[in-house]
Design an enzyme around this catalytic site. Structure first.
Site, PDB file in Angstrom:
ATOM      1  N   ARG A 131      37.130  40.230  35.360  1.00 28.76           N
ATOM      2  CA  ARG A 131      37.547  39.413  36.482  1.00 28.76           C
ATOM      3  C   ARG A 131      36.599  39.576  37.673  1.00 28.76           C
ATOM      4  O   ARG A 131      36.181  40.667  37.994  1.00 28.76           O
ATOM      5  CB  ARG A 131      38.963  39.847  36.875  1.00 28.76           C
ATOM      6  CG  ARG A 131      39.421  39.455  38.235  1.00 28.76           C
ATOM      7  CD  ARG A 131      40.880  39.740  38.373  1.00 28.76           C
ATOM      8  NE  ARG A 131      41.171  41.154  38.317  1.00 28.76           N
ATOM      9  CZ  ARG A 131      41.364  41.916  39.398  1.00 28.76           C
ATOM     10  NH1 ARG A 131      41.278  41.403  40.585  1.00 28.76           N
ATOM     11  NH2 ARG A 131      41.650  43.178  39.271  1.00 28.76           N
TER      12      ARG A 131
ATOM     13  N   ARG B 130      32.218  26.794  43.583  1.00 31.66           N
ATOM     14  CA  ARG B 130      33.674  26.821  43.684  1.00 31.66           C
ATOM     15  C   ARG B 130      34.214  26.165  44.956  1.00 31.66           C
ATOM     16  O   ARG B 130      35.402  25.883  45.049  1.00 31.66           O
ATOM     17  CB  ARG B 130      34.178  28.271  43.607  1.00 31.66           C
ATOM     18  CG  ARG B 130      34.409  28.848  42.206  1.00 31.66           C
ATOM     19  CD  ARG B 130      35.614  28.214  41.510  1.00 31.66           C
ATOM     20  NE  ARG B 130      36.734  28.084  42.430  1.00 31.66           N
ATOM     21  CZ  ARG B 130      37.531  29.066  42.815  1.00 31.66           C
ATOM     22  NH1 ARG B 130      37.387  30.247  42.315  1.00 31.66           N
ATOM     23  NH2 ARG B 130      38.498  28.857  43.691  1.00 31.66           N
TER      24      ARG B 130
HETATM   25  O1  CP3 Z   1      34.880  37.599  35.947  1.00 31.06           O
HETATM   26  C1  CP3 Z   1      34.994  36.447  35.547  1.00 31.06           C
HETATM   27  O2  CP3 Z   1      34.737  35.453  36.208  1.00 31.06           O
HETATM   28  C2  CP3 Z   1      35.460  36.286  34.125  1.00 31.06           C
HETATM   29  C3  CP3 Z   1      36.659  35.482  34.003  1.00 31.06           C
HETATM   30  C4  CP3 Z   1      37.937  36.178  34.413  1.00 31.06           C
HETATM   31  C5  CP3 Z   1      38.706  35.857  35.573  1.00 31.06           C
HETATM   32  N1  CP3 Z   1      39.885  36.513  35.478  1.00 31.06           N
HETATM   33  C6  CP3 Z   1      38.325  34.909  36.635  1.00 31.06           C
HETATM   34  C7  CP3 Z   1      38.898  35.104  37.995  1.00 31.06           C
HETATM   35  C8  CP3 Z   1      38.641  37.120  33.695  1.00 31.06           C
HETATM   36  C9  CP3 Z   1      38.225  37.846  32.435  1.00 31.06           C
HETATM   37  C10 CP3 Z   1      39.878  37.326  34.379  1.00 31.06           C
HETATM   38  C11 CP3 Z   1      40.942  38.204  33.869  1.00 31.06           C
HETATM   39  C12 CP3 Z   1      42.038  38.607  34.778  1.00 31.06           C
HETATM   40  N2  CP3 Z   1      42.713  37.865  35.716  1.00 31.06           N
HETATM   41  C13 CP3 Z   1      42.662  39.862  34.689  1.00 31.06           C
HETATM   42  C14 CP3 Z   1      42.307  40.940  33.671  1.00 31.06           C
HETATM   43  C15 CP3 Z   1      41.041  41.652  34.007  1.00 31.06           C
HETATM   44  C16 CP3 Z   1      41.156  42.568  35.182  1.00 31.06           C
HETATM   45  O3  CP3 Z   1      40.505  42.317  36.158  1.00 31.06           O
HETATM   46  O4  CP3 Z   1      41.916  43.556  35.097  1.00 31.06           O
HETATM   47  C17 CP3 Z   1      43.689  39.892  35.656  1.00 31.06           C
HETATM   48  C18 CP3 Z   1      44.608  41.048  35.940  1.00 31.06           C
HETATM   49  C19 CP3 Z   1      43.729  38.607  36.280  1.00 31.06           C
HETATM   50  C20 CP3 Z   1      44.664  38.115  37.327  1.00 31.06           C
HETATM   51  C21 CP3 Z   1      43.909  37.723  38.552  1.00 31.06           C
HETATM   52  N3  CP3 Z   1      43.207  36.524  38.687  1.00 31.06           N
HETATM   53  C22 CP3 Z   1      43.661  38.482  39.730  1.00 31.06           C
HETATM   54  C23 CP3 Z   1      44.267  39.845  39.993  1.00 31.06           C
HETATM   55  C24 CP3 Z   1      42.806  37.736  40.548  1.00 31.06           C
HETATM   56  C25 CP3 Z   1      42.168  38.141  41.872  1.00 31.06           C
HETATM   57  C26 CP3 Z   1      42.905  37.638  43.050  1.00 31.06           C
HETATM   58  C27 CP3 Z   1      42.093  37.908  44.299  1.00 31.06           C
HETATM   59  O5  CP3 Z   1      41.671  36.940  44.910  1.00 31.06           O
HETATM   60  O6  CP3 Z   1      41.902  39.090  44.629  1.00 31.06           O
HETATM   61  C28 CP3 Z   1      42.546  36.529  39.891  1.00 31.06           C
HETATM   62  C29 CP3 Z   1      41.680  35.450  40.374  1.00 31.06           C
HETATM   63  C30 CP3 Z   1      40.360  35.327  39.670  1.00 31.06           C
HETATM   64  N4  CP3 Z   1      40.224  35.259  38.308  1.00 31.06           N
HETATM   65  C31 CP3 Z   1      39.086  35.189  40.255  1.00 31.06           C
HETATM   66  C32 CP3 Z   1      38.161  35.040  39.217  1.00 31.06           C
HETATM   67  C33 CP3 Z   1      36.681  34.789  39.315  1.00 31.06           C
HETATM   68  C34 CP3 Z   1      38.808  35.123  41.745  1.00 31.06           C
HETATM   69  C35 CP3 Z   1      39.025  33.703  42.140  1.00 31.06           C
HETATM   70  C36 CP3 Z   1      38.348  33.356  43.418  1.00 31.06           C
HETATM   71  O7  CP3 Z   1      37.182  32.921  43.336  1.00 31.06           O
HETATM   72  O8  CP3 Z   1      38.989  33.502  44.446  1.00 31.06           O
END
Ligand code: CP3
Length: 319
Positions: A2, A15
């Protein structure tokens, strides 16, 4: 992991003006964003740009990804009718996933694509709590207090997750990763009763596809043996347990992935290098090692520091 892209200016640029979930459903954006870190760092594999809640959204769960917060669910699932509303997923629910994976496989030209899904405990926690949670109170309240309902929920999430992973492999993904990020919140004895039957079913259900299966969670030092038992080929380790110790806990016949503390990248390079070297050396004890951070790239990480790390690991592994 993530947020791998969040530290990149080119990610923030593409984005702009598009919500996270809309971006995940737009193949051109998915392809571009997945390629960005591969282009910049020449990584040995690409991680599909999506999110763990995408399949839930696709089967009609009302939810959004709120910037700076994470997944937020409109009507948290806390009773039998909520659980019953979770239906199986079909390829027709996620045509943009199939299309994006197919385009990516062409674009990547031999670089493997890792598909992924959320682990059942982690998805259950978002659904039951309604958002991110520190103590997973309501999740554990259901797990301990209503075990039948808990297992019904986990069964449904397992069915969805398995199908969603198979859709990605059918479209061309060459490895899969199950992110049960928050499962470190449960004790080993509870993992065995409330989680292991479900994660085992997911990995067993992928065996015939012959793709490497990676299993990752945060704070799972005490669960590494059970995570190995669940049936993945590779166990991801966060930065809390050194890889030589993790290899003993996971047991024979498994590769490890990890495990540099992402925050080490905020230190000067002369601090990062010996740490990265140490990870590589300890990783040699395991039967295979995929170098990675112990969790996602922190958003304010300097991309040049990551480039240096990727170069260092490539050079050291070549030696
Ligand atoms: O890194 C990548 O871009 C790969 C794709 C990916 C994302 N999420 C994109 C994302 C992957 C593999 C995930 C998995 C994910 N999502 C997990 C498991 C992996 C881990 O980190 O433990 C979890 C727990 C989530 C749930 C989630 N989605 C969270 C906790 C968040 C962050 C919220 C924040 O803003 O702090 C997201 C959003 C997210 N998913 C972003 C990305 C690139 C950020 C979005 C943005 O640009 O604001």
């Amino acid at each position: 992991m993530r947020q791998a892209g969040r530290s990149l200016p080119e990610y923030r640029r593409v984005r702009e003006g598009t919500s996270m979930l809309a971006a995940c459903a737009t193949p051109d954006l998915v392809v571009e964003i997945t390629m960005q870190p591969v282009r910049r760092y020449s990584t040995d594999a690409a991680i599909f740009f999506s999110d763990i809640v995408v399949p839930l959204k696709a089967i009609g769960v009302g939810l959004d990804i709120v910037p700076g917060v994470g997944p937020v669910v409109d009507s948290p699932i806390r009773d039998a009718s909520g659980v019953a509303s979770l239906r199986p997923i079909e390829p027709g629910d996620v045509p943009y996933v199939t299309e994006s994976v197919q385009s990516l496989v062409k674009e990547l030209d031999g670089v493997p694509l890792i598909g992924f899904a959320g682990g059942p405990f982690t998805l259950a926690s978002y659904l039951i709590e309604g958002g991110p949670s520190k103590n997973h109170d309501r999740t554990k309240a259901m797990m301990y207090g209503e075990p039948e309902l808990w297992h019904e929920l986990m069964d449904r999430l397992t069915t969805i997750t398995l199908a969603f992973l198979r859709i990605q492999v059918a479209a061309g993904a060459s490895a899969i990763q199950l992110f049960d990020s928050w499962v470190g919140a449960v004790a080993p004895v509870d993992y065995r009763t409330y989680v292991l039957p479900h994660t085992s079913k997911i990995f067993a259900g992928l065996a015939d596809l012959n793709v490497p299966r990676i299993h990752f969670g945060v704070g799972t030092g005490e669960l590494l043996g059970l995570m190995g038992e669940a049936g993945a080929d590779v166990v991801g380790v966060d930065w809390r347990v050194p890889l030589d110790e993790a290899a003993l806990r996971v047991g024979a016949g498994k590769a490890l992935q990890g495990n540099l503390d992402p925050a080490v990248l905020f230190a000067p390079w002369d601090v990062v290098e010996p740490r990265a070297r140490d990870v590589l050396e300890r990783g040699r004890v395991a039967e295979g090692h995929v170098f990675n951070l112990g969790h996602g790239v922190l958003p304010s990480t300097d991309p040049d520091q990551l480039a240096r790390l990727a170069d260092f690991v490539h050079e050291a592994s070549a030696r």
